[in-house]
Design a protein around this motif. Structure first.
Motif, mmCIF file in Angstrom:
data_model
loop_
_atom_site.group_PDB
_atom_site.id
_atom_site.type_symbol
_atom_site.label_atom_id
_atom_site.label_comp_id
_atom_site.label_asym_id
_atom_site.label_seq_id
_atom_site.Cartn_x
_atom_site.Cartn_y
_atom_site.Cartn_z
ATOM 1 N N THR A 1 -5.894 1.891 6.938
ATOM 2 C CA THR A 1 -6.376 0.779 6.109
ATOM 3 C C THR A 1 -5.518 -0.463 6.326
ATOM 4 N N SER A 2 -4.197 -0.294 6.391
ATOM 5 C CA SER A 2 -3.374 -1.507 6.492
ATOM 6 C C SER A 2 -3.525 -2.200 7.833
ATOM 7 N N GLU B 1 3.175 -0.823 4.105
ATOM 8 C CA GLU B 1 2.787 0.502 3.616
ATOM 9 C C GLU B 1 3.998 1.421 3.497
ATOM 10 N N ILE C 1 0.860 -1.193 0.000
ATOM 11 C CA ILE C 1 0.000 0.000 0.000
ATOM 12 C C ILE C 1 0.890 1.235 0.000
ATOM 13 N N ASP C 2 0.816 1.989 -1.068
ATOM 14 C CA ASP C 2 1.596 3.219 -1.173
ATOM 15 C C ASP C 2 0.666 4.421 -1.258
ATOM 16 N N GLY C 3 1.222 5.590 -0.993
ATOM 17 C CA GLY C 3 0.434 6.813 -1.089
ATOM 18 C C GLY C 3 1.144 7.932 -0.365
ATOM 19 N N LYS D 1 -3.003 5.252 4.595
ATOM 20 C CA LYS D 1 -2.298 3.967 4.499
ATOM 21 C C LYS D 1 -2.317 3.202 5.828
ATOM 22 N N SER D 2 -2.004 3.906 6.911
ATOM 23 C CA SER D 2 -1.872 3.195 8.199
ATOM 24 C C SER D 2 -3.217 2.652 8.670
ATOM 25 N N ASP E 1 4.822 -0.822 8.736
ATOM 26 C CA ASP E 1 4.733 0.604 8.406
ATOM 27 C C ASP E 1 6.156 1.105 8.129
ATOM 28 N N LEU F 1 -2.976 4.791 -2.743
ATOM 29 C CA LEU F 1 -4.049 5.628 -2.185
ATOM 30 C C LEU F 1 -3.830 7.103 -2.506
ATOM 31 N N SER G 1 -2.581 9.786 3.612
ATOM 32 C CA SER G 1 -3.537 9.334 2.580
ATOM 33 C C SER G 1 -4.390 8.165 3.074
#
Ligand code: DC
Length: 223
Positions: A22-23, A136, A11-13, A19-20, A36, A154, A17
């Motif tokens: 959602t992951s 992420e 998961i990048d962004g 990331k944390s 992370d 994201l 955005s």
């Protein structure tokens, strides 16, 4: 559905955005190790600032990087990087680190130092019987795990992202970090070919997670 033995979700962004959030939820839903990588760059930054090694002094920086020992401990489903046996402190989320982290992260030697450590989280996850990992960052789908089972990118409107940070009661240099992270030569922040782009500006966290989980569930059933 066939459950593969181990899956990798990238998961990048940009900054803030989502990331944390959602992951972490996906890690719980699928029993994945949550990694992370932003916290790794932050921890290195805090350590180099503590040692008074400026990002502009490459020889001193290389010397310091060579002396750091990286290991991992788990905090629930999250991987915590230890430097010389010590976990990161709360200062890694402070404004001083926010202002410096993108400068250190732009230096190829810093990125190279973390490359093998980040890939090594697969072994950490396997050793602890996770069904995979969700990592992420900024370059996970493009550089660290380009062959990941799922690569998400994201996006969110900068105004919305600033609101999210303010709601967390935190100050951040979102726009400046994004500018530096996107414009650096080594592993810049960008959506890579084949990544699944998600714009979360007008979606709730639950909606974004549901979309991602539905995609992952095509390969691995939730626990
Ligand atoms: O995810 P974060 O905002 O906590 O990340 C902090 C900084 O670390 C970010 O501004 C750039 C750097 N970073 C990076 O260069 N590559 C990564 N994979 C993760 C973070």
């Amino acid at each position: 559905m066939s459950n593969p033995s181990f899956i990798i979700v990238a998961i990048d962004g940009g900054a803030a955005s989502g990331k944390s959030s959602t992951s972490r939820i996906l890690a719980d839903q699928f029993n994945l190790l949550h990694v992370d990588t932003g916290s790794f760059y932050r921890h290195i930054t805090a350590e180099l600032l503590r040692r008074q090694v400026p990002y502009t002094d490459l020889p001193a920086l290389k010397n310091a990087l060579g002396s750091l020992r990286f290991t991992t401990q788990l905090a629930g489903r999250s991987a915590q990087m230890l430097i010389d046996g010590l976990p990161a402190g709360d200062e890694i989320r402070d404004q001083r680190v926010n202002e410096h982290v993108s400068h250190y992260a732009a230096i190829p030697e810093v990125r190279q130092t973390l490359l093998a450590y980040q890939r090594g989280q697969v072994e950490v996850a396997q050793a602890h019987q996770f069904r995979g990992l969700v990592m992420e960052g900024r370059d996970i789908g493009s550089v660290i795990f380009p062959a990941a089972d799922f690569r998400f990118f994201l996006h969110a409107d900068p105004v919305e992202r600033a609101k999210r940070r303010a709601a967390e009661g935190r100050q951040d240099s979102i726009a400046e970090r994004d500018r530096l992270d996107s414009s650096r030569k080594t592993s810049p922040l960008k959506s890579s070919a084949g990544a699944i782009d998600i714009d979360s500006t007008h979606q709730s966290l639950e909606q974004v997670v549901a979309a991602m989980a539905a995609t992952i569930a095509t390969k691995l059933s939730p626990v």
